[in-house]
Design a protein around this motif. Structure first.
Motif, PDB file in Angstrom:
ATOM      1  N   LYS A   1       7.611  24.137  28.728  1.00  0.00           N
ATOM      2  CA  LYS A   1       8.661  25.060  29.121  1.00  0.00           C
ATOM      3  C   LYS A   1       8.079  26.467  29.221  1.00  0.00           C
ATOM      4  O   LYS A   1       7.301  26.885  28.376  1.00  0.00           O
ATOM      5  CB  LYS A   1       9.797  25.026  28.095  1.00  0.00           C
ATOM      6  CG  LYS A   1      10.981  25.845  28.519  1.00  0.00           C
ATOM      7  CD  LYS A   1      12.153  25.655  27.607  1.00  0.00           C
ATOM      8  CE  LYS A   1      13.304  26.508  28.123  1.00  0.00           C
ATOM      9  NZ  LYS A   1      14.482  26.369  27.302  1.00  0.00           N
ATOM     10  N   LYS A   2       8.476  27.166  30.257  1.00  0.00           N
ATOM     11  CA  LYS A   2       7.994  28.530  30.450  1.00  0.00           C
ATOM     12  C   LYS A   2       8.578  29.440  29.379  1.00  0.00           C
ATOM     13  O   LYS A   2       9.690  29.231  28.906  1.00  0.00           O
ATOM     14  CB  LYS A   2       8.402  29.044  31.828  1.00  0.00           C
ATOM     15  CG  LYS A   2       7.717  28.332  32.967  1.00  0.00           C
ATOM     16  CD  LYS A   2       8.143  28.907  34.288  1.00  0.00           C
ATOM     17  CE  LYS A   2       7.474  28.190  35.436  1.00  0.00           C
ATOM     18  NZ  LYS A   2       7.904  28.736  36.723  1.00  0.00           N
ATOM     19  N   THR A   3       7.820  30.465  29.043  1.00  0.00           N
ATOM     20  CA  THR A   3       8.298  31.433  28.063  1.00  0.00           C
ATOM     21  C   THR A   3       9.382  32.305  28.684  1.00  0.00           C
ATOM     22  O   THR A   3       9.550  32.346  29.911  1.00  0.00           O
ATOM     23  CB  THR A   3       7.156  32.346  27.574  1.00  0.00           C
ATOM     24  OG1 THR A   3       6.710  33.154  28.669  1.00  0.00           O
ATOM     25  CG2 THR A   3       6.009  31.542  26.993  1.00  0.00           C
ATOM     26  N   PHE A   4      10.083  33.019  27.831  1.00  0.00           N
ATOM     27  CA  PHE A   4      11.109  33.953  28.300  1.00  0.00           C
ATOM     28  C   PHE A   4      10.495  34.940  29.286  1.00  0.00           C
ATOM     29  O   PHE A   4      11.050  35.202  30.355  1.00  0.00           O
ATOM     30  CB  PHE A   4      11.722  34.693  27.103  1.00  0.00           C
ATOM     31  CG  PHE A   4      12.751  35.713  27.496  1.00  0.00           C
ATOM     32  CD1 PHE A   4      14.068  35.341  27.681  1.00  0.00           C
ATOM     33  CD2 PHE A   4      12.397  37.040  27.691  1.00  0.00           C
ATOM     34  CE1 PHE A   4      15.024  36.274  28.057  1.00  0.00           C
ATOM     35  CE2 PHE A   4      13.344  37.977  28.065  1.00  0.00           C
ATOM     36  CZ  PHE A   4      14.652  37.590  28.247  1.00  0.00           C
ATOM     37  N   GLU A   5       9.335  35.463  28.924  1.00  0.00           N
ATOM     38  CA  GLU A   5       8.683  36.466  29.762  1.00  0.00           C
ATOM     39  C   GLU A   5       8.280  35.898  31.121  1.00  0.00           C
ATOM     40  O   GLU A   5       8.412  36.568  32.144  1.00  0.00           O
ATOM     41  CB  GLU A   5       7.459  37.046  29.042  1.00  0.00           C
ATOM     42  CG  GLU A   5       7.796  37.924  27.852  1.00  0.00           C
ATOM     43  CD  GLU A   5       8.191  37.153  26.588  1.00  0.00           C
ATOM     44  OE1 GLU A   5       8.018  35.903  26.548  1.00  0.00           O
ATOM     45  OE2 GLU A   5       8.684  37.792  25.648  1.00  0.00           O
ATOM     46  N   GLU A   6       7.797  34.661  31.136  1.00  0.00           N
ATOM     47  CA  GLU A   6       7.415  34.023  32.402  1.00  0.00           C
ATOM     48  C   GLU A   6       8.636  33.814  33.294  1.00  0.00           C
ATOM     49  O   GLU A   6       8.581  34.044  34.510  1.00  0.00           O
ATOM     50  CB  GLU A   6       6.726  32.683  32.140  1.00  0.00           C
ATOM     51  CG  GLU A   6       5.343  32.819  31.539  1.00  0.00           C
ATOM     52  CD  GLU A   6       4.771  31.497  31.052  1.00  0.00           C
ATOM     53  OE1 GLU A   6       3.536  31.388  31.028  1.00  0.00           O
ATOM     54  OE2 GLU A   6       5.547  30.581  30.695  1.00  0.00           O
ATOM     55  N   ARG A   7       9.740  33.386  32.684  1.00  0.00           N
ATOM     56  CA  ARG A   7      10.970  33.184  33.461  1.00  0.00           C
ATOM     57  C   ARG A   7      11.512  34.512  33.969  1.00  0.00           C
ATOM     58  O   ARG A   7      11.997  34.600  35.103  1.00  0.00           O
ATOM     59  CB  ARG A   7      12.018  32.448  32.627  1.00  0.00           C
ATOM     60  CG  ARG A   7      11.628  30.988  32.372  1.00  0.00           C
ATOM     61  CD  ARG A   7      12.609  30.261  31.520  1.00  0.00           C
ATOM     62  NE  ARG A   7      12.449  30.768  30.152  1.00  0.00           N
ATOM     63  CZ  ARG A   7      13.409  30.820  29.249  1.00  0.00           C
ATOM     64  NH1 ARG A   7      14.606  30.384  29.524  1.00  0.00           N
ATOM     65  NH2 ARG A   7      13.180  31.296  28.046  1.00  0.00           N
ATOM     66  N   LEU A   8      11.399  35.564  33.161  1.00  0.00           N
ATOM     67  CA  LEU A   8      11.850  36.886  33.586  1.00  0.00           C
ATOM     68  C   LEU A   8      11.004  37.389  34.755  1.00  0.00           C
ATOM     69  O   LEU A   8      11.537  37.934  35.728  1.00  0.00           O
ATOM     70  CB  LEU A   8      11.791  37.871  32.418  1.00  0.00           C
ATOM     71  CG  LEU A   8      12.302  39.280  32.697  1.00  0.00           C
ATOM     72  CD1 LEU A   8      13.752  39.255  33.169  1.00  0.00           C
ATOM     73  CD2 LEU A   8      12.154  40.144  31.451  1.00  0.00           C
ATOM     74  N   GLN A   9       9.700  37.183  34.691  1.00  0.00           N
ATOM     75  CA  GLN A   9       8.823  37.578  35.800  1.00  0.00           C
ATOM     76  C   GLN A   9       9.183  36.826  37.078  1.00  0.00           C
ATOM     77  O   GLN A   9       9.178  37.400  38.170  1.00  0.00           O
ATOM     78  CB  GLN A   9       7.359  37.319  35.453  1.00  0.00           C
ATOM     79  CG  GLN A   9       6.766  38.330  34.506  1.00  0.00           C
ATOM     80  CD  GLN A   9       5.305  38.035  34.195  1.00  0.00           C
ATOM     81  OE1 GLN A   9       4.839  36.903  34.336  1.00  0.00           O
ATOM     82  NE2 GLN A   9       4.590  39.052  33.757  1.00  0.00           N
ATOM     83  N   GLU A  10       9.493  35.553  36.929  1.00  0.00           N
ATOM     84  CA  GLU A  10       9.884  34.746  38.087  1.00  0.00           C
ATOM     85  C   GLU A  10      11.172  35.292  38.704  1.00  0.00           C
ATOM     86  O   GLU A  10      11.286  35.421  39.928  1.00  0.00           O
ATOM     87  CB  GLU A  10      10.065  33.287  37.668  1.00  0.00           C
ATOM     88  CG  GLU A  10      10.306  32.341  38.819  1.00  0.00           C
ATOM     89  CD  GLU A  10      10.388  30.883  38.384  1.00  0.00           C
ATOM     90  OE1 GLU A  10      10.812  30.068  39.219  1.00  0.00           O
ATOM     91  OE2 GLU A  10      10.049  30.560  37.234  1.00  0.00           O
ATOM     92  N   LEU A  11      12.141  35.640  37.857  1.00  0.00           N
ATOM     93  CA  LEU A  11      13.397  36.215  38.344  1.00  0.00           C
ATOM     94  C   LEU A  11      13.139  37.551  39.043  1.00  0.00           C
ATOM     95  O   LEU A  11      13.685  37.812  40.119  1.00  0.00           O
ATOM     96  CB  LEU A  11      14.386  36.395  37.196  1.00  0.00           C
ATOM     97  CG  LEU A  11      15.727  37.025  37.555  1.00  0.00           C
ATOM     98  CD1 LEU A  11      16.456  36.200  38.613  1.00  0.00           C
ATOM     99  CD2 LEU A  11      16.590  37.192  36.311  1.00  0.00           C
ATOM    100  N   GLU A  12      12.296  38.376  38.457  1.00  0.00           N
ATOM    101  CA  GLU A  12      11.978  39.669  39.065  1.00  0.00           C
ATOM    102  C   GLU A  12      11.310  39.491  40.430  1.00  0.00           C
ATOM    103  O   GLU A  12      11.590  40.243  41.367  1.00  0.00           O
ATOM    104  CB  GLU A  12      11.085  40.486  38.135  1.00  0.00           C
ATOM    105  CG  GLU A  12      11.821  40.992  36.907  1.00  0.00           C
ATOM    106  CD  GLU A  12      10.909  41.632  35.868  1.00  0.00           C
ATOM    107  OE1 GLU A  12       9.674  41.431  35.924  1.00  0.00           O
ATOM    108  OE2 GLU A  12      11.444  42.328  34.994  1.00  0.00           O
ATOM    109  N   ALA A  13      10.450  38.490  40.557  1.00  0.00           N
ATOM    110  CA  ALA A  13       9.788  38.216  41.834  1.00  0.00           C
ATOM    111  C   ALA A  13      10.812  37.781  42.884  1.00  0.00           C
ATOM    112  O   ALA A  13      10.740  38.201  44.048  1.00  0.00           O
ATOM    113  CB  ALA A  13       8.714  37.144  41.655  1.00  0.00           C
TER     114      ALA A  13
END
Length: 71
Positions: free
Chosen positions: A4-16
């Motif tokens: 599972k992706k970390t919170f930070e990785e998911r946030l970066q994906e959302l920002e992208a």
């Protein structure tokens, strides 16, 4: 095995996703798909934040019981 992706990785994906949509050079079908992925990510991130908040407002008392503090 997928992790599972970390919170930070998911946030970066959302920002992208937001950046791509804000640029406006995404075909309509792709924009709709990206928007839907963004909404799912946003809800998931919100749940994670709410869970973290609940954890942080609890304090263990000396006898082991939890005291919920006002947020």
């Amino acid at each position: 095995m997928s992790t599972k992706k970390t919170f930070e990785e998911r946030l970066q994906e959302l920002e992208a996703i937001v950046t791509r949509l804000e640029n406006g050079d995404v075909p309509l079908e792709e924009a709709i798909s990206e928007f839907q992925k963004g909404m799912v990510l946003s809800k998931d991130l919100q749940k994670t934040l709410q869970s973290a908040e609940k954890t942080l407002v609890k304090v263990m008392q000396a006898d082991g019981t939890e005291l919920e503090m006002d947020a």
